[in-house]
Design a protein around this motif. Structure first.
Motif, PDB file in Angstrom:
ATOM      1  N   THR A 146     -12.364  16.360 -14.219  1.00 18.43           N
ATOM      2  CA  THR A 146     -13.360  16.943 -13.449  1.00 18.43           C
ATOM      3  C   THR A 146     -13.030  17.207 -11.845  1.00 18.43           C
ATOM      4  N   GLY A 147     -12.042  16.103 -11.411  1.00 15.43           N
ATOM      5  CA  GLY A 147     -11.336  16.510  -9.922  1.00 15.43           C
ATOM      6  C   GLY A 147     -11.217  17.991  -9.717  1.00 15.43           C
ATOM      7  N   ARG A 148     -10.230  18.364 -10.893  1.00 16.52           N
ATOM      8  CA  ARG A 148      -9.877  19.846 -10.579  1.00 16.52           C
ATOM      9  C   ARG A 148     -10.969  20.787 -10.466  1.00 16.52           C
ATOM     10  N   SER A 149     -11.946  20.760 -11.431  1.00 16.99           N
ATOM     11  CA  SER A 149     -12.829  21.748 -11.310  1.00 16.99           C
ATOM     12  C   SER A 149     -13.769  21.546  -9.995  1.00 16.99           C
ATOM     13  N   VAL A 150     -14.001  20.300  -9.447  1.00 15.68           N
ATOM     14  CA  VAL A 150     -14.648  20.366  -8.221  1.00 15.68           C
ATOM     15  C   VAL A 150     -13.936  20.867  -7.301  1.00 15.68           C
ATOM     16  N   THR A 151     -12.713  20.659  -7.062  1.00 19.39           N
ATOM     17  CA  THR A 151     -11.900  21.381  -6.025  1.00 19.39           C
ATOM     18  C   THR A 151     -11.762  22.843  -6.230  1.00 19.39           C
ATOM     19  N   LYS A 152     -11.826  23.449  -7.387  1.00 20.20           N
ATOM     20  CA  LYS A 152     -11.819  24.734  -7.427  1.00 20.20           C
ATOM     21  C   LYS A 152     -13.133  25.428  -7.128  1.00 20.20           C
ATOM     22  N   GLY A 153     -14.246  24.526  -7.431  1.00 18.05           N
ATOM     23  CA  GLY A 153     -15.425  25.039  -7.016  1.00 18.05           C
ATOM     24  C   GLY A 153     -15.701  24.884  -5.476  1.00 18.05           C
ATOM     25  N   GLY A 154     -15.175  24.171  -4.805  1.00 17.47           N
ATOM     26  CA  GLY A 154     -15.116  24.054  -3.364  1.00 17.47           C
ATOM     27  C   GLY A 154     -14.441  25.197  -2.956  1.00 17.47           C
ATOM     28  N   ILE A 155     -13.254  25.446  -3.223  1.00 14.76           N
ATOM     29  CA  ILE A 155     -12.536  26.457  -2.943  1.00 14.76           C
ATOM     30  C   ILE A 155     -13.125  28.055  -3.368  1.00 14.76           C
ATOM     31  N   SER A 156     -13.590  28.318  -4.087  1.00 15.06           N
ATOM     32  CA  SER A 156     -14.405  29.291  -4.800  1.00 15.06           C
ATOM     33  C   SER A 156     -15.570  29.461  -3.638  1.00 15.06           C
ATOM     34  N   THR A 157     -16.387  28.484  -3.342  1.00 12.53           N
ATOM     35  CA  THR A 157     -17.334  28.518  -2.274  1.00 12.53           C
ATOM     36  C   THR A 157     -17.055  28.829  -0.945  1.00 12.53           C
ATOM     37  N   PHE A 158     -15.880  28.206  -0.544  1.00  9.90           N
ATOM     38  CA  PHE A 158     -15.480  28.568   0.717  1.00  9.90           C
ATOM     39  C   PHE A 158     -14.976  30.064   0.810  1.00  9.90           C
ATOM     40  N   ILE A 159     -14.390  30.711  -0.194  1.00 10.02           N
ATOM     41  CA  ILE A 159     -14.074  32.085  -0.261  1.00 10.02           C
ATOM     42  C   ILE A 159     -15.105  33.059  -0.481  1.00 10.02           C
ATOM     43  N   GLY A 160     -16.155  32.572  -0.762  1.00 12.93           N
ATOM     44  CA  GLY A 160     -17.711  33.169  -0.685  1.00 12.93           C
ATOM     45  C   GLY A 160     -18.195  33.294   0.765  1.00 12.93           C
ATOM     46  N   LEU A 161     -17.836  32.385   1.299  1.00 10.60           N
ATOM     47  CA  LEU A 161     -18.303  32.143   2.740  1.00 10.60           C
ATOM     48  C   LEU A 161     -17.503  32.571   3.655  1.00 10.60           C
ATOM     49  N   ILE A 162     -16.345  32.949   3.597  1.00 12.18           N
ATOM     50  CA  ILE A 162     -15.475  33.017   4.643  1.00 12.18           C
ATOM     51  C   ILE A 162     -15.786  34.541   5.500  1.00 12.18           C
ATOM     52  N   MET A 163     -16.460  35.468   4.533  1.00 15.21           N
ATOM     53  CA  MET A 163     -16.732  36.542   5.243  1.00 15.21           C
ATOM     54  C   MET A 163     -17.810  36.545   6.441  1.00 15.21           C
ATOM     55  N   LEU A 164     -18.609  35.466   6.130  1.00 11.97           N
ATOM     56  CA  LEU A 164     -19.672  35.369   7.181  1.00 11.97           C
ATOM     57  C   LEU A 164     -19.110  34.835   8.535  1.00 11.97           C
ATOM     58  N   ALA A 165     -17.949  34.152   8.571  1.00  7.58           N
ATOM     59  CA  ALA A 165     -17.321  33.884   9.842  1.00  7.58           C
ATOM     60  C   ALA A 165     -17.231  35.178  10.820  1.00  7.58           C
ATOM     61  N   PHE A 166     -16.969  36.368  10.074  1.00  9.06           N
ATOM     62  CA  PHE A 166     -16.600  37.459  11.025  1.00  9.06           C
ATOM     63  C   PHE A 166     -17.876  38.456  11.323  1.00  9.06           C
ATOM     64  N   SER A 167     -19.062  37.892  10.906  1.00  9.54           N
ATOM     65  CA  SER A 167     -20.046  38.930  11.085  1.00  9.54           C
ATOM     66  C   SER A 167     -20.603  38.757  12.363  1.00  9.54           C
ATOM     67  N   PRO A 168     -21.007  39.945  12.951  1.00 14.41           N
ATOM     68  CA  PRO A 168     -21.441  40.102  14.377  1.00 14.41           C
ATOM     69  C   PRO A 168     -22.888  39.450  14.726  1.00 14.41           C
ATOM     70  N   ALA A 169     -23.617  39.104  13.585  1.00  9.84           N
ATOM     71  CA  ALA A 169     -24.587  38.244  13.957  1.00  9.84           C
ATOM     72  C   ALA A 169     -24.320  36.667  14.010  1.00  9.84           C
ATOM     73  N   LYS A 170     -25.114  36.076  15.084  1.00  4.86           N
ATOM     74  CA  LYS A 170     -25.055  34.857  15.289  1.00  4.86           C
ATOM     75  C   LYS A 170     -25.600  33.994  14.229  1.00  4.86           C
ATOM     76  N   ALA A 171     -26.490  34.237  13.491  1.00  5.18           N
ATOM     77  CA  ALA A 171     -27.179  33.352  12.405  1.00  5.18           C
ATOM     78  C   ALA A 171     -26.381  33.397  11.216  1.00  5.18           C
ATOM     79  N   PHE A 172     -25.634  34.447  10.942  1.00  5.89           N
ATOM     80  CA  PHE A 172     -24.657  34.310   9.741  1.00  5.89           C
ATOM     81  C   PHE A 172     -23.284  33.436   9.987  1.00  5.89           C
ATOM     82  N   ARG A 173     -22.914  33.583  11.589  1.00  9.09           N
ATOM     83  CA  ARG A 173     -21.720  32.695  11.873  1.00  9.09           C
ATOM     84  C   ARG A 173     -22.348  31.477  11.899  1.00  9.09           C
TER      85      ARG A 173
END
Length: 225
Positions: A146-173
């Motif tokens: 299960t640890g491997r699946s949990v790690t993959k889930g965390g990485i995939s969540t980070f990939i889905g969020l990373i584009m928000l870091a470059f948003s011009p809107a402060k709320a998304f950042r």
């Protein structure tokens, strides 16, 4: 001079939040407490009280760490951070619950029974004599699977969020900073904090249970004599 009555309506965008800001601290505390109780109450239906206690302490620590991160990143307490703090309850519990469930579902007695060919009663006595080894084997099973699946889930969540870091809107950042921190702390709680607590606490409980069983069996034998 004639007096002239003027009717003026003043408006500012900040007026929309004047009645909310004084209540924000109370709302955050109440929401986090009720959300944590609801989540932990649900988890208690599926996991043992020891695991739920460790998860509860970990969840409280993650929320405390998020407030520190908000201070370091100059994130104000507003509607966006309030929403992220509420979501952090469920996200932080998600990773550690999977590890805890895999740990508790590992059928150690059945495996030992196949290897030794002894009865279930003898297996229970043998496992009680080596509680630390039993705990390490169960953790190895939980983390390797299960640890491997949990790690993959965390990485995939980070990939889905990373584009928000470059948003011009402060709320998304802000949304990215809060959820990224929650995912990182949640992975730490599931892969490091929970196994460390279990390997320290679970063998002690097993030893205490073993001694009580021995005392009970001794009393029974004396009564039979």
């Amino acid at each position: 001079d004639n007096d002239i009555d003027l009717f003026v309506d003043l408006f500012s965008f900040s007026f929309l939040y004047l009645d909310r800001e004084p209540e924000m601290t109370r709302l955050i505390i109440e929401t986090l407490v009720f959300a944590a109780l609801a989540v932990l109450g649900t988890v208690l239906l599926f996991l043992q009280p020891l695991s739920v206690t460790i998860i509860a302490v970990g969840t409280a620590s993650i929320d405390g760490a998020l407030f520190v991160i908000m201070y370091l990143w100059n994130i104000p307490i507003d509607a966006v951070s309030f929403l992220c703090l509420t979501m952090s309850i469920g996200l932080s519990v998600d990773y550690v619950v999977h590890i805890a469930h895999a740990y508790e579902c590992f059928d150690y007695s059945h495996t030992e029974g196949q290897e030794t060919g002894k009865t279930d009663t003898l297996n229970s006595e043998d496992l009680a004599n080596d509680a630390t080894k039993k705990t390490k084997d169960k953790l190895r099973f939980a983390l390797s699977g299960t640890g491997r699946s949990v790690t993959k889930g965390g990485i995939s969540t980070f990939i889905g969020l990373i584009m928000l870091a470059f948003s011009p809107a402060k709320a998304f950042r802000v949304f990215f900073k809060m959820l990224f921190s929650t995912v990182l702390l949640g992975l730490y709680a599931g892969l490091v904090y929970f196994p460390a607590c279990i390997i320290l606490v679970d063998p002690l409980i097993s030893k205490v249970t073993k001694s009580k069983v021995k005392e009970l069996n001794g009393n029974v034998d004396e009564n039979e004599i």
